[in-house]
Design a protein around this motif. Structure first.
Motif, PDB file in Angstrom:
ATOM      1  N   ARG A 156      -3.100 -16.299  -2.492  1.00 47.50           N
ATOM      2  CA  ARG A 156      -2.503 -15.540  -1.395  1.00 47.50           C
ATOM      3  C   ARG A 156      -2.252 -14.097  -1.833  1.00 47.50           C
ATOM      4  NH1 ARG A 156       2.248 -13.462   0.397  1.00 47.50           N
ATOM      5  NH2 ARG A 156       2.607 -13.484   2.618  1.00 47.50           N
ATOM      6  N   ASP A 157      -1.726 -13.924  -3.058  1.00 52.92           N
ATOM      7  CA  ASP A 157      -1.449 -12.580  -3.556  1.00 52.92           C
ATOM      8  C   ASP A 157      -2.727 -11.770  -3.732  1.00 52.92           C
ATOM      9  OD1 ASP A 157       1.231 -13.117  -3.513  1.00 52.92           O
ATOM     10  OD2 ASP A 157       1.460 -13.287  -5.692  1.00 52.92           O
ATOM     11  N   ILE A 158      -3.804 -12.408  -4.161  1.00 52.68           N
ATOM     12  CA  ILE A 158      -5.084 -11.695  -4.275  1.00 52.68           C
ATOM     13  C   ILE A 158      -5.493 -11.158  -2.907  1.00 52.68           C
ATOM     14  CG2 ILE A 158      -7.573 -11.968  -4.677  1.00 52.68           C
ATOM     15  CD1 ILE A 158      -6.827 -13.890  -6.998  1.00 52.68           C
ATOM     16  N   ARG A 159      -5.386 -12.007  -1.872  1.00 47.17           N
ATOM     17  CA  ARG A 159      -5.711 -11.545  -0.512  1.00 47.17           C
ATOM     18  C   ARG A 159      -4.825 -10.368  -0.112  1.00 47.17           C
ATOM     19  NH1 ARG A 159      -5.161 -16.847   0.940  1.00 47.17           N
ATOM     20  NH2 ARG A 159      -3.348 -16.344   2.203  1.00 47.17           N
ATOM     21  N   LEU A 160      -3.510 -10.479  -0.362  1.00 44.82           N
ATOM     22  CA  LEU A 160      -2.572  -9.418   0.016  1.00 44.82           C
ATOM     23  C   LEU A 160      -2.886  -8.103  -0.696  1.00 44.82           C
ATOM     24  CD1 LEU A 160       1.028 -10.917   0.121  1.00 44.82           C
ATOM     25  CD2 LEU A 160      -0.235  -9.847   1.976  1.00 44.82           C
ATOM     26  N   TYR A 161      -3.078  -8.172  -1.997  1.00 44.95           N
ATOM     27  CA  TYR A 161      -3.317  -6.947  -2.758  1.00 44.95           C
ATOM     28  C   TYR A 161      -4.688  -6.347  -2.454  1.00 44.95           C
ATOM     29  CZ  TYR A 161       1.064  -7.152  -5.267  1.00 44.95           C
ATOM     30  OH  TYR A 161       2.403  -7.125  -5.574  1.00 44.95           O
ATOM     31  N   GLU A 162      -5.666  -7.175  -2.161  1.00 40.73           N
ATOM     32  CA  GLU A 162      -6.974  -6.635  -1.755  1.00 40.73           C
ATOM     33  C   GLU A 162      -6.842  -5.920  -0.408  1.00 40.73           C
ATOM     34  OE1 GLU A 162     -10.066  -6.100  -2.770  1.00 40.73           O
ATOM     35  OE2 GLU A 162      -9.502  -6.757  -4.764  1.00 40.73           O
ATOM     36  N   LEU A 163      -6.104  -6.520   0.509  1.00 46.49           N
ATOM     37  CA  LEU A 163      -5.860  -5.872   1.796  1.00 46.49           C
ATOM     38  C   LEU A 163      -5.083  -4.575   1.594  1.00 46.49           C
ATOM     39  CD1 LEU A 163      -5.962  -5.859   4.893  1.00 46.49           C
ATOM     40  CD2 LEU A 163      -3.984  -7.401   4.891  1.00 46.49           C
ATOM     41  N   ALA A 164      -4.087  -4.603   0.716  1.00 43.68           N
ATOM     42  CA  ALA A 164      -3.303  -3.397   0.425  1.00 43.68           C
ATOM     43  C   ALA A 164      -4.194  -2.313  -0.171  1.00 43.68           C
ATOM     44  CB  ALA A 164      -2.161  -3.733  -0.533  1.00 43.68           C
ATOM     45  N   ARG A 165      -5.120  -2.706  -1.051  1.00 49.27           N
ATOM     46  CA  ARG A 165      -6.047  -1.732  -1.646  1.00 49.27           C
ATOM     47  C   ARG A 165      -6.878  -1.056  -0.559  1.00 49.27           C
ATOM     48  NH1 ARG A 165     -11.067  -1.597  -2.275  1.00 49.27           N
ATOM     49  NH2 ARG A 165     -11.378  -3.811  -1.880  1.00 49.27           N
ATOM     50  N   GLN A 166      -7.404  -1.866   0.364  1.00 49.37           N
ATOM     51  CA  GLN A 166      -8.204  -1.290   1.452  1.00 49.37           C
ATOM     52  C   GLN A 166      -7.371  -0.332   2.290  1.00 49.37           C
ATOM     53  OE1 GLN A 166      -9.616  -4.762   3.517  1.00 49.37           O
ATOM     54  NE2 GLN A 166     -11.450  -4.930   2.260  1.00 49.37           N
ATOM     55  N   LEU A 167      -6.137  -0.722   2.595  1.00 53.22           N
ATOM     56  CA  LEU A 167      -5.265   0.150   3.386  1.00 53.22           C
ATOM     57  C   LEU A 167      -4.953   1.445   2.636  1.00 53.22           C
ATOM     58  CD1 LEU A 167      -2.767  -2.505   4.802  1.00 53.22           C
ATOM     59  CD2 LEU A 167      -4.466  -1.228   6.112  1.00 53.22           C
ATOM     60  N   ALA A 168      -4.655   1.323   1.338  1.00 45.26           N
ATOM     61  CA  ALA A 168      -4.306   2.511   0.550  1.00 45.26           C
ATOM     62  C   ALA A 168      -5.498   3.450   0.379  1.00 45.26           C
ATOM     63  CB  ALA A 168      -3.776   2.072  -0.823  1.00 45.26           C
ATOM     64  N   GLN A 169      -6.690   2.899   0.218  1.00 45.37           N
ATOM     65  CA  GLN A 169      -7.881   3.732   0.020  1.00 45.37           C
ATOM     66  C   GLN A 169      -8.365   4.374   1.304  1.00 45.37           C
ATOM     67  OE1 GLN A 169     -10.469   0.859  -1.941  1.00 45.37           O
ATOM     68  NE2 GLN A 169     -10.196   1.914  -3.889  1.00 45.37           N
ATOM     69  N   ASN A 170      -7.972   3.827   2.434  1.00 52.81           N
ATOM     70  CA  ASN A 170      -8.493   4.318   3.716  1.00 52.81           C
ATOM     71  C   ASN A 170      -7.386   4.842   4.645  1.00 52.81           C
ATOM     72  OD1 ASN A 170     -11.292   3.624   3.224  1.00 52.81           O
ATOM     73  ND2 ASN A 170     -10.581   1.498   3.335  1.00 52.81           N
ATOM     74  N   ASP A 171      -6.361   5.432   4.050  1.00 52.58           N
ATOM     75  CA  ASP A 171      -5.275   6.045   4.818  1.00 52.58           C
ATOM     76  C   ASP A 171      -4.699   5.123   5.890  1.00 52.58           C
ATOM     77  OD1 ASP A 171      -5.412   8.454   3.400  1.00 52.58           O
ATOM     78  OD2 ASP A 171      -7.047   9.168   4.680  1.00 52.58           O
ATOM     79  N   GLY A 172      -4.419   3.884   5.509  1.00 54.48           N
ATOM     80  CA  GLY A 172      -3.790   2.942   6.428  1.00 54.48           C
ATOM     81  C   GLY A 172      -4.738   2.172   7.322  1.00 54.48           C
TER      82      GLY A 172
ATOM     83  N   ALA B 175       0.827  -1.207   0.000  1.00 52.02           N
ATOM     84  CA  ALA B 175       0.000   0.000   0.000  1.00 52.02           C
ATOM     85  C   ALA B 175       0.863   1.260   0.000  1.00 52.02           C
ATOM     86  CB  ALA B 175      -0.938   0.000   1.205  1.00 52.02           C
ATOM     87  N   ASP B 176       2.015   1.200   0.653  1.00 54.95           N
ATOM     88  CA  ASP B 176       2.922   2.352   0.673  1.00 54.95           C
ATOM     89  C   ASP B 176       3.660   2.528  -0.650  1.00 54.95           C
ATOM     90  OD1 ASP B 176       2.274   3.003   3.281  1.00 54.95           O
ATOM     91  OD2 ASP B 176       4.012   1.978   4.156  1.00 54.95           O
ATOM     92  N   GLU B 177       3.954   1.414  -1.325  1.00 51.09           N
ATOM     93  CA  GLU B 177       4.784   1.462  -2.529  1.00 51.09           C
ATOM     94  C   GLU B 177       4.003   1.701  -3.815  1.00 51.09           C
ATOM     95  OE1 GLU B 177       6.980  -2.202  -2.532  1.00 51.09           O
ATOM     96  OE2 GLU B 177       8.218  -1.605  -0.814  1.00 51.09           O
ATOM     97  N   LEU B 178       2.726   1.283  -3.866  1.00 55.23           N
ATOM     98  CA  LEU B 178       1.965   1.364  -5.113  1.00 55.23           C
ATOM     99  C   LEU B 178       0.761   2.282  -4.967  1.00 55.23           C
ATOM    100  CD1 LEU B 178       1.864  -2.433  -6.085  1.00 55.23           C
ATOM    101  CD2 LEU B 178       3.461  -0.689  -6.907  1.00 55.23           C
ATOM    102  N   ALA B 179       0.369   2.873  -6.088  1.00 53.78           N
ATOM    103  CA  ALA B 179      -0.850   3.671  -6.125  1.00 53.78           C
ATOM    104  C   ALA B 179      -2.045   2.720  -6.145  1.00 53.78           C
ATOM    105  CB  ALA B 179      -0.859   4.551  -7.375  1.00 53.78           C
ATOM    106  N   VAL B 180      -3.207   3.205  -5.724  1.00 49.60           N
ATOM    107  CA  VAL B 180      -4.415   2.393  -5.679  1.00 49.60           C
ATOM    108  C   VAL B 180      -4.713   1.791  -7.052  1.00 49.60           C
ATOM    109  CG1 VAL B 180      -6.904   2.411  -5.258  1.00 49.60           C
ATOM    110  CG2 VAL B 180      -5.392   3.686  -3.741  1.00 49.60           C
ATOM    111  N   GLU B 181      -4.538   2.571  -8.115  1.00 45.96           N
ATOM    112  CA  GLU B 181      -4.812   2.075  -9.467  1.00 45.96           C
ATOM    113  C   GLU B 181      -3.900   0.913  -9.830  1.00 45.96           C
ATOM    114  OE1 GLU B 181      -4.131   5.384  -8.796  1.00 45.96           O
ATOM    115  OE2 GLU B 181      -6.246   5.920  -8.666  1.00 45.96           O
ATOM    116  N   GLU B 182      -2.627   0.998  -9.427  1.00 47.29           N
ATOM    117  CA  GLU B 182      -1.677  -0.087  -9.691  1.00 47.29           C
ATOM    118  C   GLU B 182      -2.077  -1.356  -8.937  1.00 47.29           C
ATOM    119  OE1 GLU B 182       2.664   1.786 -10.317  1.00 47.29           O
ATOM    120  OE2 GLU B 182       1.699   2.396  -8.422  1.00 47.29           O
TER     121      GLU B 182
END
Length: 175
Positions: free
Chosen positions: A154-170, A94-101
């Motif tokens: 596993r990666d789908i779970r990780l990136y979905e979690l990262a998306r939620q974190l990135a969209q909601n300020d952590g 979430a810190d390294e990538l933009a939400v769109e990425e």
């Protein structure tokens, strides 16, 4: 000493920890490496500290959600919390990538998941028997595909979690 003499024993006094690593840091590092419930006394030995110090720090790590404790066993046993490690990975993404990425990555991963589901005729990789084939190469290829499929999930779970974190300020949910 002849060439047939046993190798000399390794120097057991060799330091495994860098100078300045405090007890909490050593217990933390050992705890992250523990994949099975392990007695705190064994963790203390590896962390090069007293059992009481290890137990104190392990209890703190348990409160932080980094390790899980089985206090019913004697002595108490501890293991790393895989959920904590996943959250840590997702937070880094979430810190390294933009939400769109992140969204693009999830879409590509979901396409790969769908390909595996079509290939094996199921949505569950654990339902696939890799040994149904007679050819060794085919068995190996199926094992590799199922392993990759599990990694995709596993990666789908990780990136979905990262998306939620990135969209909601952590945060996982909007604040």
């Amino acid at each position: 000493m002849t060439e047939f003499d046993p190798a000399p024993e390794a120097d057991t006094t060799e330091r495994r920890w860098q100078e300045g690593t405090d007890t909490f840091g050593r217990v933390y590092e050992v705890a992250l490496g523990v994949t099975d419930p392990t007695p705190y006394t064994e963790i203390a030995e590896i962390a090069d500290c007293s059992p009481n110090a290890a137990k104190k720090h392990l209890e703190r790590l348990t409160e932080m959600g980094i390790v899980r404790a089985d206090r019913e066993s004697r002595p108490a046993r501890y293991e790393r919390n895989e959920g904590y490690l996943e959250w840590q990975d997702a937070s880094r993404i979430a810190d390294e990538l933009a939400v769109e990425e992140i969204i693009d990555r999830v879409e590509r991963l979901e396409e790969r998941r769908e390909e595996y589901e079509e290939q094996f005729g199921t949505t569950d990789p654990t339902a696939v028997s890799v040994f149904d084939q007679e050819e060794h190469d085919t068995v190996h290829e199926r094992m590799a595909a199922v392993s990759d499929w599990q990694g995709v999930l596993r990666d789908i779970r990780l990136y979905e979690l990262a998306r939620q974190l990135a969209q909601n300020d952590g945060h996982l949910i909007p604040a």
